[in-house]
Structure formats: structure tokens, C-alpha cells
Motif scaffolding. Structure first.
Motif, PDB file in Angstrom:
ATOM      1  N   ALA A  60       0.727  -1.226   0.029  1.00  0.00           N
ATOM      2  CA  ALA A  60      -0.222  -0.059  -0.004  1.00  0.00           C
ATOM      3  C   ALA A  60       0.987   1.156   0.008  1.00  0.00           C
ATOM      4  CB  ALA A  60      -0.953  -0.114   1.200  1.00  0.00           C
ATOM      5  N   VAL A  61       1.827   1.269   0.829  1.00  0.00           N
ATOM      6  CA  VAL A  61       2.783   2.359   1.202  1.00  0.00           C
ATOM      7  C   VAL A  61       3.554   2.597  -0.389  1.00  0.00           C
ATOM      8  CG1 VAL A  61       4.703   3.469   1.912  1.00  0.00           C
ATOM      9  CG2 VAL A  61       2.995   2.361   3.589  1.00  0.00           C
TER      10      VAL A  61
ATOM     11  N   ARG B  17       1.677   4.137  -3.123  1.00  0.00           N
ATOM     12  CA  ARG B  17       1.492   5.732  -2.876  1.00  0.00           C
ATOM     13  C   ARG B  17       2.612   6.357  -3.246  1.00  0.00           C
ATOM     14  NH1 ARG B  17      -2.134   8.299  -3.342  1.00  0.00           N
ATOM     15  NH2 ARG B  17      -3.285   7.536  -1.957  1.00  0.00           N
ATOM     16  N   HIS B  18       3.802   5.985  -2.720  1.00  0.00           N
ATOM     17  CA  HIS B  18       4.960   6.995  -2.685  1.00  0.00           C
ATOM     18  C   HIS B  18       6.250   6.685  -3.540  1.00  0.00           C
ATOM     19  CE1 HIS B  18       3.600   9.243   0.633  1.00  0.00           C
ATOM     20  NE2 HIS B  18       3.307   8.244   1.099  1.00  0.00           N
TER      21      HIS B  18
ATOM     22  N   GLU C 168      12.892   1.420  -0.014  1.00  0.00           N
ATOM     23  CA  GLU C 168      13.002   0.681   1.389  1.00  0.00           C
ATOM     24  C   GLU C 168      12.052  -0.571   1.824  1.00  0.00           C
ATOM     25  OE1 GLU C 168      11.772   4.601   3.053  1.00  0.00           O
ATOM     26  OE2 GLU C 168      11.060   3.586   4.506  1.00  0.00           O
TER      27      GLU C 168
ATOM     28  N   GLU D 207      11.038  -8.251   8.098  1.00  0.00           N
ATOM     29  CA  GLU D 207       9.906  -8.815   8.967  1.00  0.00           C
ATOM     30  C   GLU D 207       9.521 -10.076   8.784  1.00  0.00           C
ATOM     31  OE1 GLU D 207       8.902  -6.950  11.178  1.00  0.00           O
ATOM     32  OE2 GLU D 207       6.831  -7.358  11.824  1.00  0.00           O
TER      33      GLU D 207
ATOM     34  N   TYR E 277       1.970   3.971   8.322  1.00  0.00           N
ATOM     35  CA  TYR E 277       3.373   3.918   8.063  1.00  0.00           C
ATOM     36  C   TYR E 277       4.111   5.022   7.956  1.00  0.00           C
ATOM     37  CZ  TYR E 277       7.381   1.370   6.301  1.00  0.00           C
ATOM     38  OH  TYR E 277       8.799   1.233   6.090  1.00  0.00           O
ATOM     39  N   VAL E 278       5.012   5.229   8.459  1.00  0.00           N
ATOM     40  CA  VAL E 278       5.899   6.435   8.285  1.00  0.00           C
ATOM     41  C   VAL E 278       7.259   5.927   7.659  1.00  0.00           C
ATOM     42  CG1 VAL E 278       7.116   8.249   9.363  1.00  0.00           C
ATOM     43  CG2 VAL E 278       5.180   7.490  10.464  1.00  0.00           C
ATOM     44  N   MET E 279       7.476   6.616   6.497  1.00  0.00           N
ATOM     45  CA  MET E 279       8.775   6.088   5.675  1.00  0.00           C
ATOM     46  C   MET E 279       9.835   6.868   6.433  1.00  0.00           C
ATOM     47  SD  MET E 279       7.362   5.638   2.006  1.00  0.00           S
ATOM     48  CE  MET E 279       7.922   7.189   1.647  1.00  0.00           C
ATOM     49  N   GLU E 280      11.062   6.576   5.788  1.00  0.00           N
ATOM     50  CA  GLU E 280      12.428   7.066   6.237  1.00  0.00           C
ATOM     51  C   GLU E 280      12.380   8.419   6.082  1.00  0.00           C
ATOM     52  OE1 GLU E 280      15.076   4.644   3.987  1.00  0.00           O
ATOM     53  OE2 GLU E 280      14.816   2.972   5.328  1.00  0.00           O
TER      54      GLU E 280
ATOM     55  N   ALA F 131       7.795  10.857   4.904  1.00  0.00           N
ATOM     56  CA  ALA F 131       6.193  10.729   4.204  1.00  0.00           C
ATOM     57  C   ALA F 131       5.600   9.567   4.959  1.00  0.00           C
ATOM     58  CB  ALA F 131       6.515  10.366   2.855  1.00  0.00           C
ATOM     59  N   SER F 132       4.144   9.703   4.759  1.00  0.00           N
ATOM     60  CA  SER F 132       3.570   8.533   5.539  1.00  0.00           C
ATOM     61  C   SER F 132       2.172   8.297   4.802  1.00  0.00           C
ATOM     62  CB  SER F 132       3.174   9.308   6.996  1.00  0.00           C
ATOM     63  OG  SER F 132       2.092  10.444   6.860  1.00  0.00           O
ATOM     64  N   ALA F 133       1.528   7.086   5.258  1.00  0.00           N
ATOM     65  CA  ALA F 133       0.629   6.664   4.573  1.00  0.00           C
ATOM     66  C   ALA F 133      -0.316   5.741   5.518  1.00  0.00           C
ATOM     67  CB  ALA F 133       0.729   5.889   3.172  1.00  0.00           C
TER      68      ALA F 133
ATOM     69  N   ILE G  37      -2.516   2.806   6.567  1.00  0.00           N
ATOM     70  CA  ILE G  37      -2.655   1.360   6.169  1.00  0.00           C
ATOM     71  C   ILE G  37      -4.163   0.997   6.536  1.00  0.00           C
ATOM     72  CG2 ILE G  37      -2.041  -0.876   6.532  1.00  0.00           C
ATOM     73  CD1 ILE G  37       0.253   0.761   5.246  1.00  0.00           C
TER      74      ILE G  37
ATOM     75  N   THR H  98       5.417  -3.145  11.721  1.00  0.00           N
ATOM     76  CA  THR H  98       6.078  -2.280  11.192  1.00  0.00           C
ATOM     77  C   THR H  98       5.295  -0.593  11.061  1.00  0.00           C
ATOM     78  OG1 THR H  98       5.213  -2.500   8.871  1.00  0.00           O
ATOM     79  CG2 THR H  98       7.298  -3.671  10.029  1.00  0.00           C
TER      80      THR H  98
ATOM     81  N   GLY I 254      -1.697  10.124   2.562  1.00  0.00           N
ATOM     82  CA  GLY I 254      -0.195  10.349   1.840  1.00  0.00           C
ATOM     83  C   GLY I 254      -0.178  11.046   0.911  1.00  0.00           C
TER      84      GLY I 254
END
Lengths: 240, 240
Positions: free
Chosen positions: A141-142, A145-146, A221, A229, B62-65, B68-70, B72, B93, B181
Motif C-alpha cells: 500500500a505504501v 502511494r509513494h 526501503e 519482517e 506507516y511512516v517512511m524513512e 512521508a506517511s500513509a 494502512i 512495522t 499520504g
DNA sequence: GCCGATACGTGCGTCAGCGCACAGACGCGG
DNA sequence: CCGCGTCTGTGCGCTGACGCACGTATCGGC
């Protein structure tokens, strides 16, 4: 019933079973061929079996009303297809389809449920696997999006690679596009980028990985997060 | 310990417990306030409790490095926060954060695990919920891939609405943007579209839904799919 | 050795969403 | 009632991915 040349315990969940359960399962388990494109279960339908891939890879694919699709997660020799059977829902909203031809084993739904309901190590093993799968879905999902198509393609190649032996995939760009939920032309472009960078080489549905390190570098990442995980939650992960 | 004005069984999972379990839980369960922005659990950390929201809404984010976030998935009075406790992984995660202030109840991790390991109705109820949650995550992945911001905003509003009573949300566009996101400006634009169409009205972090039908029309299929799956899998769904 | 099918390459116009910068607008505290 | 912080609106150039159309290369089979 068990083919010598095809060890069920190539599947890591089967391999992780305690002896007692393994003895019980051995007589119930059935080897199956899993040809490319085979639909193990249509969205909304009830599974007749659960599957333990050994050399095959299976995709959980959501197909939208307008026909567009997107892969939710991928299952290989580290996992099991058909978690909805023991989760209690019987069916899923996604389609289960063989993404890379190979072999696997299966167990009748009823047998699986009974084993799960013993509430012993099997239950805990399967639930840990399910959590790993959840992580993969979240990350999908993430990523959707990104991240750029280039990055996603790297992630996808790596995830597939981890579930196979060797450094080759048989996959047309068209198929990859369906999985990623993007245009075929987009995959062509990204694949070209990777090829020009010397990371892969491909021709007519055959992809050879030349520089795995490089792919990991270029990936987002998401790949590492998912892999870590799986490593954390499961007895052992697919050989690198 | 139980506040009269705040019935734990507003939470549908608690409401679905058989009497025997409910009697055991009553003395263990603890009411908590859940203020906006509270982080119930940081990504990778182990939960001390599981939470059963009643009037609050919780996001799995979920927060990326790169920051940015999204989102879930989202959990309200239909569910439980902290499935990783009984799934066996202990941590996730993703970050768990209160998206809409309200109240809820919690249970100590140890108690929850023991209850789960009784392998009775609690286990089956929680696993069915988990499968519903999985569906939501899958659909989020698909939606992120294929649908317009307008559609996603509709979906998101509807999902939130289903988990609250009434037809109002307290949510700045900035916050919604973090969840989806996307850019804050993007949300502004989509929200304007919805407002111009007479579906919502908002001002300074306060959103009032004027035409729920219309929102459903304008939303992508994702909302209906998720809602239908919750209905199918769980004893009852949040009041419409 | 030809032919059709399959797989891949490319060009072009379009558009949604991004990043940035800045301008009103409302609301609360002093 | 003044001022500052927060929330929302808007403009602009940019880019990644889309849809479509068509060209090219390779394979397998007769």
C-alpha cells in the motif's frame, strides 16, 4: 504420493512443522503442478485446499470492476496460500493466481482446519506467517502511494527472486505490469533503465539478474522492510 | 472502574463476547481517554495493552524513512488495536495513532494473550476481525494505485464516518493529507470539489457531511467492498 | 524459409499530483 | 480589539504515469 525428486519440506512452513504434525500431514499432503496463470481461487470463492508452494510463486491479485488489477502480496516457498480458511472468513476479496510456474503441495480444507483447531504449534506458526503477510500488504500500500515505478520494479523483482532458486525469472513485461497495476509500456521503460544500468538482462519473457546488490540499492526501503519482517517472524527465510 | 456513561460494549467486538468471557473481562478492562494525536504504539515497539475504541478512531500509519506517511487501515468501535499481540509478532512495522479523539477500553497484553490462547470463541472472533482488517489493507493498496484523490477522500470520509456517531468529523485537511499520504493542497482541492457539489461543508478542521448518498456515489468501489466484507465477517457493523 | 503470434520499443499529447510560495481568513488569548 | 497562529485557498512550473498508435524484433511451427 510423495515424489522423491520433490521434497515438500522445500516449503519453509512445512519444514518448520514439529515431527508429530509432520507425520500426520505426510499421508494427507498431495503434490501438485502449478502452471503459469492457473487460478487457485477466484475472488469471493471458497478454497477447496490450502497450497504450499515449493518452486512456484503465487500472487494475491485484486481485480477491479473495470478490469484493472493490482497485486496485494506474493507467496512462495516461505508460505501458504489460503489463510482465509483458518482465519475464519472462508473467502477473500482477491484472486489467487500462479505468477511463476512450478510445483507445490496441497492439503484439503477440512484437514487444514482441523489441524489449525488443535491450537498447537501449527496455529502459532500460521498466525506468525499471516502477520508477515500483513506486513507485505501494508508495504504494498505504501509503495503504491509513494515510490517510482523503477523502485517498485526492483522491489518486485527482488521479492520474486527470494522465492525462487537461481537468478532467472520467466515473466513477460505485460504480466509484471498487471501485477504492479501499471502500463506495460511503463514496465518496458523501467526495465530498460535497469538493463542499461547493467542490473538485469532480459529478452522475450526471460529475465536474468546480473547485479542483485544493485537492484537492492535502487529499490525502495519497502523490500528490506518486508524481508526483515519475514526473517523476524518466520523460522527461516528463502535463501538469498 | 466502569463508567456508567461509557459502555464498553459500544465496541462491537466486546459486545460480541459470549457472557462467560465478558464476565472474566469486566474486571480486567480499563477505560481510557484517547486524545487526538496520541501514539498508542510506535512502529517496531511492543504493545503493553490492546485497545478497544468506542468513540475514538485509530489509524495504522506507516511512516517512511523520509518522513512521508500513509495510512494502512483504520480501527474504530468495530475493532481492536494490537492484533500483533495475538498474531505472535508482538510488534508491527506501522505506528498506531489516534486520528479522532474519543474514548476506549484497554486490556493488558498478558491478559489478552491468555484469553486468546484459550482457543475458544475469543480466538475465532479476533481472527475474523483480523481478516476484515486484511481486506481493508488490501483495498488501501489497490486504492492507492488506481483511484483519484477525490475518490479516495470520499472513501476515507465514509470509513471514518462509519466509525463515529453523527455526521461530523473534526479533522484538518493537513491531517487528512498525512493519512492519505498526499499533499495538503491536494486535499484542499478535493474537499472543495465535494463542498461545491454540496456533499460536505467544512471550516477550520470541522467537517459536516450533508449528503452521504452522494459521497458513496462519488467514492470508488473500495469503500463498498471493505464495508461489505466487515459486514460479512463480523457480528455487526458500525451503525450507518 | 516464410508467417503469424508474441514480446518489446518509441513517440506524443494529456493530466493528476507534487513542491513551493504566498495570500486571505478565521479564531483565540491577552 | 489587536495580533498571532492556524487553517484554507490559489497560482505556477514540473514530472511521472497514462492512453493510444504504431514500429520492430524474435520465436515456433509448418
Amino acid at each position: 504420493m510423495i515424489d522423491e525428486s520433490h521434497d515438500p519440506r522445500t516449503n519453509l512452513l512445512l519444514a518448520a512443522l514439529p515431527d508429530a504434525e509432520w507425520l500426520r500431514w505426510q499421508s494427507q499432503i498431495e503434490a501438485v503442478d502449478m502452471p503459469l496463470g492457473q487460478v487457485l481461487c477466484e475472488s469471493g470463492r471458497t478454497l477447496s485446499h490450502v497450497y504450499f508452494p515449493t518452486t512456484a510463486i503465487v500472487s494475491l491479485l485484486y481485480v477491479m470492476e473495470n478490469g484493472a488489477s493490482a497485486e496485494i502480496a506474493v507467496v512462495g516457498n516461505e508460505g501458504i496460500v489460503g489463510i482465509s480458511l483458518f482465519m475464519g472468513g472462508e473467502s477473500t476479496t482477491s484472486r489467487t493466481v500462479v505468477q511463476s510456474a512450478g510445483q507445490g503441495f496441497r492439503l484439503k480444507a477440512k484437514v487444514m482446519k482441523d489441524e489449525f483447531d488443535r491450537a498447537g504449534p501449527v496455529l502459532h506458526l500460521l498466525l506468525r506467517y499471516t502477520q508477515a503477510l500483513i506486513t507485505q500488504m501494508s508495504q504494498t500500500a505504501v509503495c503504491n502511494r509513494h515510490h517510482s515505478l523503477d523502485q517498485q520494479l526492483c522491489r518486485w523483482l527482488l521479492l520474486s527472486l527470494d522465492r525462487l532458486q537461481g537468478d532467472e525469472l520467466n515473466m513477460t513485461q505485460e504480466l509484471i505490469a498487471n501485477m504492479l497495476g501499471v502500463r506495460r509500456e511503463g514496465v518496458t521503460e523501467s526495465a530498460l533503465n535497469l538493463q542499461r544500468a547493467g542490473l538485469i538482462r532480459y529478452a522475450r519473457g526471460h529475465i536474468k539478474i546480473l547485479d542483485r546488490e544493485g537492484l537492492e540499492q535502487r529499490s525502495c526501503e519497502c523490500y528490506e522492510v518486508v524481508r526483515e519482517e519475514y526473517r523476524r517472524l518466520l523460522p527461516s527465510t528463502p535463501a538469498r
